[in-house]
Design an enzyme around this catalytic site. Structure first.
Site, PDB file in Angstrom:
ATOM      1  N   TRP A 112      -3.859   0.200   4.226  1.00  0.00           N
ATOM      2  CA  TRP A 112      -3.184   1.187   5.079  1.00  0.00           C
ATOM      3  C   TRP A 112      -2.734   0.460   6.609  1.00  0.00           C
ATOM      4  O   TRP A 112      -3.592  -0.462   6.952  1.00  0.00           O
ATOM      5  CB  TRP A 112      -3.904   2.431   5.626  1.00  0.00           C
ATOM      6  CG  TRP A 112      -3.021   3.483   6.126  1.00  0.00           C
ATOM      7  CD1 TRP A 112      -2.597   4.647   5.670  1.00  0.00           C
ATOM      8  CD2 TRP A 112      -3.098   3.622   7.549  1.00  0.00           C
ATOM      9  NE1 TRP A 112      -1.799   5.425   6.477  1.00  0.00           N
ATOM     10  CE2 TRP A 112      -2.164   5.006   7.740  1.00  0.00           C
ATOM     11  CE3 TRP A 112      -3.247   3.068   8.699  1.00  0.00           C
ATOM     12  CZ2 TRP A 112      -1.907   5.341   8.964  1.00  0.00           C
ATOM     13  CZ3 TRP A 112      -3.023   3.533  10.135  1.00  0.00           C
ATOM     14  CH2 TRP A 112      -2.218   4.729   9.992  1.00  0.00           C
ATOM     15  N   TRP A 156      -9.384   8.382  -0.496  1.00  0.00           N
ATOM     16  CA  TRP A 156      -9.411   7.601   0.858  1.00  0.00           C
ATOM     17  C   TRP A 156     -10.615   6.765   0.765  1.00  0.00           C
ATOM     18  O   TRP A 156     -10.562   5.710   1.277  1.00  0.00           O
ATOM     19  CB  TRP A 156      -9.413   8.576   2.023  1.00  0.00           C
ATOM     20  CG  TRP A 156      -7.947   8.968   2.119  1.00  0.00           C
ATOM     21  CD1 TRP A 156      -7.364  10.280   2.469  1.00  0.00           C
ATOM     22  CD2 TRP A 156      -6.929   8.066   3.036  1.00  0.00           C
ATOM     23  NE1 TRP A 156      -6.183  10.321   2.965  1.00  0.00           N
ATOM     24  CE2 TRP A 156      -5.873   8.813   3.257  1.00  0.00           C
ATOM     25  CE3 TRP A 156      -6.957   6.826   3.256  1.00  0.00           C
ATOM     26  CZ2 TRP A 156      -4.408   8.453   3.716  1.00  0.00           C
ATOM     27  CZ3 TRP A 156      -5.738   6.365   3.941  1.00  0.00           C
ATOM     28  CH2 TRP A 156      -4.793   6.966   4.044  1.00  0.00           C
ATOM     29  N   TRP A 202       0.949  -1.182  -0.050  1.00  0.00           N
ATOM     30  CA  TRP A 202       0.105   0.047   0.000  1.00  0.00           C
ATOM     31  C   TRP A 202       1.014   1.213   0.091  1.00  0.00           C
ATOM     32  O   TRP A 202       1.952   1.277   0.732  1.00  0.00           O
ATOM     33  CB  TRP A 202      -0.904   0.011   1.424  1.00  0.00           C
ATOM     34  CG  TRP A 202      -1.249   1.481   1.596  1.00  0.00           C
ATOM     35  CD1 TRP A 202      -0.707   2.502   2.225  1.00  0.00           C
ATOM     36  CD2 TRP A 202      -2.646   1.757   1.208  1.00  0.00           C
ATOM     37  NE1 TRP A 202      -1.613   3.539   2.499  1.00  0.00           N
ATOM     38  CE2 TRP A 202      -2.974   3.059   2.067  1.00  0.00           C
ATOM     39  CE3 TRP A 202      -3.792   1.375   0.576  1.00  0.00           C
ATOM     40  CZ2 TRP A 202      -3.855   3.768   1.785  1.00  0.00           C
ATOM     41  CZ3 TRP A 202      -4.804   2.108   0.503  1.00  0.00           C
ATOM     42  CH2 TRP A 202      -4.997   3.348   1.254  1.00  0.00           C
ATOM     43  N   ASP A 211       2.663  16.478   9.144  1.00  0.00           N
ATOM     44  CA  ASP A 211       2.982  16.778   7.736  1.00  0.00           C
ATOM     45  C   ASP A 211       4.029  17.789   7.429  1.00  0.00           C
ATOM     46  O   ASP A 211       3.408  18.800   6.621  1.00  0.00           O
ATOM     47  CB  ASP A 211       1.627  16.839   6.812  1.00  0.00           C
ATOM     48  CG  ASP A 211       0.636  15.546   6.939  1.00  0.00           C
ATOM     49  OD1 ASP A 211       1.264  14.404   7.601  1.00  0.00           O
ATOM     50  OD2 ASP A 211      -0.469  15.813   6.936  1.00  0.00           O
ATOM     51  N   PHE A 263       4.813   9.113   9.850  1.00  0.00           N
ATOM     52  CA  PHE A 263       3.659   9.755   8.859  1.00  0.00           C
ATOM     53  C   PHE A 263       4.429  10.923   7.830  1.00  0.00           C
ATOM     54  O   PHE A 263       5.384  11.044   7.839  1.00  0.00           O
ATOM     55  CB  PHE A 263       2.328  10.583   9.679  1.00  0.00           C
ATOM     56  CG  PHE A 263       1.338   9.855  10.131  1.00  0.00           C
ATOM     57  CD1 PHE A 263       1.524   8.246  10.187  1.00  0.00           C
ATOM     58  CD2 PHE A 263       0.262  10.148  10.678  1.00  0.00           C
ATOM     59  CE1 PHE A 263       0.601   7.542  10.699  1.00  0.00           C
ATOM     60  CE2 PHE A 263      -0.788   9.550  11.130  1.00  0.00           C
ATOM     61  CZ  PHE A 263      -0.692   8.050  10.762  1.00  0.00           C
ATOM     62  N   ASN A 272       0.404   5.723   0.315  1.00  0.00           N
ATOM     63  CA  ASN A 272      -0.479   6.926   0.142  1.00  0.00           C
ATOM     64  C   ASN A 272       0.498   8.038  -0.197  1.00  0.00           C
ATOM     65  O   ASN A 272       1.198   8.040  -1.033  1.00  0.00           O
ATOM     66  CB  ASN A 272      -1.615   6.993   1.036  1.00  0.00           C
ATOM     67  CG  ASN A 272      -0.902   7.094   2.509  1.00  0.00           C
ATOM     68  OD1 ASN A 272      -0.786   6.154   3.214  1.00  0.00           O
ATOM     69  ND2 ASN A 272      -1.252   8.188   3.120  1.00  0.00           N
ATOM     70  N   ASP A 273       0.225   9.395   0.723  1.00  0.00           N
ATOM     71  CA  ASP A 273       0.774  10.545   0.350  1.00  0.00           C
ATOM     72  C   ASP A 273       2.337  10.399  -0.252  1.00  0.00           C
ATOM     73  O   ASP A 273       3.238   9.792   0.256  1.00  0.00           O
ATOM     74  CB  ASP A 273       0.984  11.512   1.604  1.00  0.00           C
ATOM     75  CG  ASP A 273      -0.403  11.274   2.097  1.00  0.00           C
ATOM     76  OD1 ASP A 273      -1.373  10.769   1.994  1.00  0.00           O
ATOM     77  OD2 ASP A 273      -0.333  11.959   3.245  1.00  0.00           O
ATOM     78  N   GLN A 320       4.230   7.495   1.775  1.00  0.00           N
ATOM     79  CA  GLN A 320       3.575   6.811   2.939  1.00  0.00           C
ATOM     80  C   GLN A 320       3.429   5.250   2.495  1.00  0.00           C
ATOM     81  O   GLN A 320       3.066   5.107   1.293  1.00  0.00           O
ATOM     82  CB  GLN A 320       2.303   7.212   3.294  1.00  0.00           C
ATOM     83  CG  GLN A 320       2.468   8.732   3.892  1.00  0.00           C
ATOM     84  CD  GLN A 320       3.132   8.721   5.541  1.00  0.00           C
ATOM     85  OE1 GLN A 320       2.249   8.226   6.270  1.00  0.00           O
ATOM     86  NE2 GLN A 320       3.995   8.376   5.535  1.00  0.00           N
TER      87      GLN A 320
HETATM   88  C1  FRU Z   1      -2.834  12.262   4.349  1.00  0.00           C
HETATM   89  C2  FRU Z   1      -2.617  11.631   5.782  1.00  0.00           C
HETATM   90  C3  FRU Z   1      -1.474  12.528   6.364  1.00  0.00           C
HETATM   91  C4  FRU Z   1      -0.899  11.479   7.416  1.00  0.00           C
HETATM   92  C5  FRU Z   1      -0.587  10.303   6.585  1.00  0.00           C
HETATM   93  C6  FRU Z   1      -0.823   9.235   7.098  1.00  0.00           C
HETATM   94  O1  FRU Z   1      -3.457  11.523   3.365  1.00  0.00           O
HETATM   95  O2  FRU Z   1      -3.713  11.555   6.548  1.00  0.00           O
HETATM   96  O3  FRU Z   1      -2.048  13.789   7.245  1.00  0.00           O
HETATM   97  O4  FRU Z   1       0.399  12.048   7.522  1.00  0.00           O
HETATM   98  O5  FRU Z   1      -1.865  10.548   5.606  1.00  0.00           O
HETATM   99  O6  FRU Z   1      -0.524   8.143   6.243  1.00  0.00           O
END
Ligand code: FRU
Length: 481
Positions: A57, A295, A30, A158, A92, A32-33, A49
């Site tokens: 996640w 999401w 997985w 972040d 994060f 993400n950001d 991420q």
């Molecule tokens: C945004 C977020 C960030 C956080 C991260 C966790 O998508 O929620 O705020 O750092 O993903 O994976």
């Protein structure tokens, strides 16, 4: 912890051919950001991420890849794993910067307050040589206790770092006493001692809840603040993702650290876009990359071993106070097999000889004329299709991915209003196996979407309810894999 992740990745790595050709994905698992988008010793680094162990996640690591042109990416070892008391619940999102001591990663360490058992978020550092990174012993460096009284220490994350003149700055997402989303600013002369400076923007309770993933940078004489507010209500044909990514332009008073921002604007109108981050290249271009996933809408097939991808990197410019986003010019380096038609009249559904594929860049110019609807169907065959339908009366484009292979109850139709209608509508589609990114009118609007369609569906069908006249130019994008 890092070695456990590495071992798992080595044993489960997905073949390149089963991942997008030039969009960043993880070797397995997985993502993400985007994180730590930066240039270090002449190479472009992107972290993300990462939860390698499943397509869901989970405890956040930082995955890592490098590139010279942002098209061809090489996977590198996992850079961070949640293996310290101060980040045991996750590493994060954050950013990176080149320093005299190495490549500095600034991330949010998520842990638990020993007394209250509440989750806390603090900003932590790791330093490395571009491949291996070590967390510094002073962690956490920028803590919730440094915030003004009453600001939330649980939602404080972040960090985006940059240097201006002789000072380092860092912005982070946060909530105030009333739980309104806001962006806070810190400064430091030496990267060790940090000082809280100001609230750059506060939502006043009107723009979502928590504000995630801020980025603050200059573009020409203007300043731009990008952030991703969670839980926003839709407005007209804008802001339909719940969690959305937006930007503000405005004037920044450097001495007082005050940002006088103008109206909120959308960065992307598609189903799948969140948490973008930018970097400045040595040649001065400001490049943005986002997570091409929502999401709330995820629908990979059961047997797919990776989930989540990044958008194509986009070059940003500012025209009349609006961000213009276009795919980086490096896409053109990989062009092959050009096929073009001029003044082609489209009425009944038709295919054009040589125009098909799933890894390509295709631009259509549509003249105003004798029709109401003009439609392009992509990743199409008898079973599958994803359609983009332009309505010349309402000046709206409707995307529909209902038949793109999705087996879940997720959002499949969405309308986007053309903000600056013109005599000629330009539609530029970038396809890369499981995604479609549409750039409208030279990048005035972007619509990004993931699709879940089998690779055999590679036809492109054009149609209209009258006589639509188009120019079309298609290039395959050919990467060695
Ligand atoms: C945004 C977020 C960030 C956080 C991260 C966790 O998508 O929620 O705020 O750092 O993903 O994976």
């Amino acid at each position: 912890m890092k070695s456990k992740a590495e071992k798992y990745i080595e044993q489960n790595r997905v073949d390149r051919k089963n991942r997008p050709a030039f969009h960043v994905t993880a070797p397995v698992g997985w993502i993400n950001d985007p994180n730590g988008f930066s240039v270090y010793q002449g190479q472009i680094h992107l972290f993300y991420q990462y939860h390698p162990f499943s397509t869901e996640w989970g405890p956040m690591h930082w995955g890592h890849c490098i590139s010279y042109d942002m098209m061809k990416w090489e996977d590198l070892p996992v850079a961070l794993a949640p293996d310290q008391e101060y980040d045991k619940l996750g590493c994060f999102s954050g950013s990176a910067i080149e320093t005299k001591d190495g490549h500095l990663l600034v991330y949010t360490g998520v842990s638990e307050d020993i007394n209250t058992k509440q989750e806390v978020q603090n900003q932590c550092f790791a330093i490395g040589d571009g491949i291996q990174y070590e967390k510094i012993k002073e962690n956490p460096v920028v803590t919730g206790e440094m915030l003004p009284k009453g600001f939330d220490q649980k939602d404080f994350r972040d960090p985006k770092i940059w240097k201006e003149d002789d000072t380092f700055y860092l912005v982070a997402g946060n909530k105030d006493q009333q739980k309104y989303g806001q962006i806070v600013l810190f400064s430091s002369k030496n990267l060790q001692e940090w000082k809280y400076e100001s609230v750059l923007v506060n939502s006043g309770g009107r723009i979502g809840i928590m504000w995630e993933c801020p980025d603050f940078f200059a573009l020409g004489d203007e300043r731009i603040l990008i952030c991703s507010p969670q839980n926003m209500k839709a407005r007209g044909y804008d802001i339909h993702n719940g969690h959305n990514s937006v930007y503000f332009t405005g004037e920044y008073n450097k001495e007082k650290h005050v940002f006088k921002h103008r109206k909120l604007q959308s960065l992307d109108y598609g189903f799948d876009f969140y948490a973008p981050q930018t970097t400045e290249l040595p040649d001065g271009r400001r490049i943005l990359i986002g997570w091409m996933q929502s999401w709330d809408n995820q629908a990979i097939p059961e047997d797919q071993k990776w989930q989540g991808m990044m958008t194509v990197p986009r070059e940003l410019t500012l025209v009349n106070d609006e961000l213009i986003q276009n795919p980086i010019k490096e896409v053109k380096k990989y062009y092959s097999n050009r096929v073009a038609y001029e003044n082609k009249c489209i009425s009944k559904p038709c295919m054009l000889e040589g125009i098909k594929g799933r890894i390509l860049d295709m631009t259509i110019e549509l003249q105003k004329g004798d029709f109401q609807y003009f439609r392009v169907e992509l990743a199409h065959n008898e079973e599958y299709t994803t359609t983009f339908t332009y309505d010349a009366i309402t000046e709206m484009i409707e995307a529909d991915r209902t038949f793109s292979g999705i087996c879940k109850d997720i959002v499949c139709q969405r309308k986007m209003k053309i903000i600056h209608p013109k005599d000629k509508l330009e539609l530029r589609f970038i396809l890369d196996r499981w995604s479609i990114e549409l750039f409208v009118n030279g990048g005035e609007q972007v619509f990004s979407t993931a699709i879940y369609t089998e690779m055999e569906a590679d036809q492109i069908v054009f149609s209209s309810d009258g006589n639509a006249v188009i120019n079309v130019e298609k290039h395959d994008i050919k990467m060695e894999e």
